[in-house]
Design a protein around this motif. Structure first.
Motif, PDB file in Angstrom:
ATOM      1  N   UNK A 145       0.839  -1.201   0.000  1.00  0.00           N
ATOM      2  CA  UNK A 145       0.000   0.000   0.000  1.00  0.00           C
ATOM      3  C   UNK A 145       0.871   1.248   0.000  1.00  0.00           C
ATOM      4  N   UNK A 146       1.924   1.250   0.803  1.00  0.00           N
ATOM      5  CA  UNK A 146       2.794   2.420   0.934  1.00  0.00           C
ATOM      6  C   UNK A 146       3.473   2.807  -0.375  1.00  0.00           C
ATOM      7  N   UNK A 147       3.726   1.823  -1.238  1.00  0.00           N
ATOM      8  CA  UNK A 147       4.423   2.092  -2.492  1.00  0.00           C
ATOM      9  C   UNK A 147       3.481   2.436  -3.649  1.00  0.00           C
ATOM     10  N   UNK A 148       2.176   2.413  -3.399  1.00  0.00           N
ATOM     11  CA  UNK A 148       1.243   2.840  -4.435  1.00  0.00           C
ATOM     12  C   UNK A 148       1.464   4.335  -4.694  1.00  0.00           C
ATOM     13  N   UNK A 149       1.462   4.764  -5.954  1.00  0.00           N
ATOM     14  CA  UNK A 149       1.824   6.139  -6.315  1.00  0.00           C
ATOM     15  C   UNK A 149       1.129   7.240  -5.515  1.00  0.00           C
ATOM     16  N   UNK A 150      -0.199   7.143  -5.356  1.00  0.00           N
ATOM     17  CA  UNK A 150      -0.914   8.204  -4.644  1.00  0.00           C
ATOM     18  C   UNK A 150      -0.545   8.258  -3.173  1.00  0.00           C
ATOM     19  N   UNK A 151      -0.371   7.084  -2.566  1.00  0.00           N
ATOM     20  CA  UNK A 151      -0.006   7.018  -1.147  1.00  0.00           C
ATOM     21  C   UNK A 151       1.427   7.502  -0.955  1.00  0.00           C
ATOM     22  N   UNK A 152       2.318   7.050  -1.807  1.00  0.00           N
ATOM     23  CA  UNK A 152       3.727   7.434  -1.718  1.00  0.00           C
ATOM     24  C   UNK A 152       3.900   8.947  -1.899  1.00  0.00           C
ATOM     25  N   UNK A 153       3.159   9.507  -2.844  1.00  0.00           N
ATOM     26  CA  UNK A 153       3.254  10.946  -3.126  1.00  0.00           C
ATOM     27  C   UNK A 153       2.826  11.777  -1.913  1.00  0.00           C
ATOM     28  N   UNK A 154       1.692  11.406  -1.300  1.00  0.00           N
ATOM     29  CA  UNK A 154       1.202  12.159  -0.147  1.00  0.00           C
ATOM     30  C   UNK A 154       2.104  11.980   1.078  1.00  0.00           C
ATOM     31  N   UNK A 155       2.629  10.786   1.244  1.00  0.00           N
ATOM     32  CA  UNK A 155       3.513  10.522   2.380  1.00  0.00           C
ATOM     33  C   UNK A 155       4.827  11.286   2.231  1.00  0.00           C
ATOM     34  N   UNK A 160       2.930   8.903  12.292  1.00  0.00           N
ATOM     35  CA  UNK A 160       1.727   9.314  11.574  1.00  0.00           C
ATOM     36  C   UNK A 160       1.688   8.708  10.171  1.00  0.00           C
ATOM     37  N   UNK A 161       2.839   8.636   9.521  1.00  0.00           N
ATOM     38  CA  UNK A 161       2.903   8.038   8.183  1.00  0.00           C
ATOM     39  C   UNK A 161       2.478   6.569   8.228  1.00  0.00           C
ATOM     40  N   UNK A 162       2.914   5.856   9.250  1.00  0.00           N
ATOM     41  CA  UNK A 162       2.525   4.446   9.405  1.00  0.00           C
ATOM     42  C   UNK A 162       1.017   4.335   9.616  1.00  0.00           C
ATOM     43  N   UNK A 163       0.474   5.237  10.432  1.00  0.00           N
ATOM     44  CA  UNK A 163      -0.969   5.252  10.680  1.00  0.00           C
ATOM     45  C   UNK A 163      -1.736   5.519   9.377  1.00  0.00           C
ATOM     46  N   UNK A 164      -1.201   6.427   8.567  1.00  0.00           N
ATOM     47  CA  UNK A 164      -1.856   6.778   7.304  1.00  0.00           C
ATOM     48  C   UNK A 164      -1.906   5.576   6.365  1.00  0.00           C
ATOM     49  N   UNK A 165      -0.798   4.877   6.245  1.00  0.00           N
ATOM     50  CA  UNK A 165      -0.746   3.706   5.367  1.00  0.00           C
ATOM     51  C   UNK A 165      -1.712   2.635   5.866  1.00  0.00           C
ATOM     52  N   UNK A 166      -1.756   2.454   7.180  1.00  0.00           N
ATOM     53  CA  UNK A 166      -2.664   1.452   7.764  1.00  0.00           C
ATOM     54  C   UNK A 166      -4.120   1.809   7.487  1.00  0.00           C
ATOM     55  N   UNK A 167      -4.466   3.083   7.693  1.00  0.00           N
ATOM     56  CA  UNK A 167      -5.830   3.537   7.413  1.00  0.00           C
ATOM     57  C   UNK A 167      -6.179   3.329   5.942  1.00  0.00           C
ATOM     58  N   UNK A 168      -5.229   3.633   5.077  1.00  0.00           N
ATOM     59  CA  UNK A 168      -5.470   3.488   3.644  1.00  0.00           C
ATOM     60  C   UNK A 168      -5.696   2.024   3.285  1.00  0.00           C
TER      61      UNK A 168
END
Length: 263
Positions: free
Chosen positions: A22-32, A123-131
């Motif tokens: 999930x973390x390496x998906x383009x939209x997630x990676x860009x926001x993180x 917070x970044x870890x929390x964001x990826x988990x939520x996503x």
């Protein structure tokens, strides 16, 4: 039909791998990347609230996206912090606000608040988990609930914490076979019902949490199967089809639409 427990097992078998995907998906990676490279420049609560991209990222990370618009409310949460037992966040039954104010602890750390690990990589870890949970929910809402409950279970110490969280309440009610209509009853009666039937200390044991989630998943899938069966049976009756086959041709669909909109 999707199997909630099968999907749950697949994702949680190697949670690290699932989160990395999930973390390496383009939209997630860009926001993180944006968040991690800019959050350190934030020195005050107002700075934080003014950068919508940073602020909304953080709100999503802590499951508070639906409150992103409420900046005055969140300013109070952040300004008062969590040190004082009478602080605003400590008085709210929803513990997510307390977690948010702890991660971004401007009240105690001032302009150094955004340097803390909880405010950055935490917070970044929390964001990826939520996503990940949200994406799971797009395919199977039961899976999202199962993942969410697993993540939150160890923080549950009272029945009121369950009742303050709609998702936790839904998992518990489903797992125990209770109708959602009980939510309209007295809050203290609901709390007693939970503590009478569930030993909340079990949620400190990962093995017992898994067992509880498996029970939820089985009940959830059974309910979905029953719902699908009821829907199919209704279609069979409407279409006058045999019990083994439902075939709605174009004429039949047109007829049904006319009945629906012209009555």
């Amino acid at each position: 039909m999707l199997s909630t427990i099968a999907d749950y097992t697949r994702l949680t078998k190697d949670m690290g791998k699932s989160l990395t995907q999930v973390a390496t998906e383009p939209d997630v990676s860009r926001e993180t990347d944006y968040f991690l490279s800019h959050i350190g420049n934030v020195k005050t609560v107002d700075d934080f609230l003014k950068d919508y991209r940073l602020y909304s990222y953080a709100m999503k990370a802590y499951g508070l996206s639906d409150m992103t618009y409420a900046k005055a409310f969140m300013r109070k949460v952040l300004t008062e912090g969590v040190s004082d037992k009478d602080a605003f966040a400590n008085k709210l039954s929803d513990t997510r606000y307390r977690q948010f104010a702890t991660a971004f602890n401007f009240a105690a750390l001032g302009d150094q608040a955004t340097q803390a690990t909880a405010a950055t990589t935490g917070t970044a870890t929390q964001y990826v988990t939520q996503t990940m949970e949200e994406k799971a929910g797009d395919q199977n809402e039961g899976l999202r609930l199962a993942l969410y409950f697993t993540r939150k279970a160890s923080t549950i110490t009272t029945a009121y914490q369950v009742l303050a969280d709609k998702a936790l309440t839904q998992v518990v009610q489903t797992a125990m076979g209770w109708s959602s209509t009980i939510s309209s009853s007295d809050i203290d009666a609901q709390a007693k019902m939970i503590t009478d039937k569930i030993d909340l200390t079990d949620f400190q044991d990962p093995a017992k949490v898994t067992k509880f989630v498996q029970r939820f998943a089985a009940m959830w899938d059974a309910a979905q199967a029953q719902s699908d069966t009821s829907t199919n049976s209704a279609l069979v009756l409407i279409a006058g089809a045999s019990s083994t086959s439902v075939s709605l041709d174009t004429d039949m669909l047109t007829t049904l639409q006319n009945i629906r909109f012209n009555r």
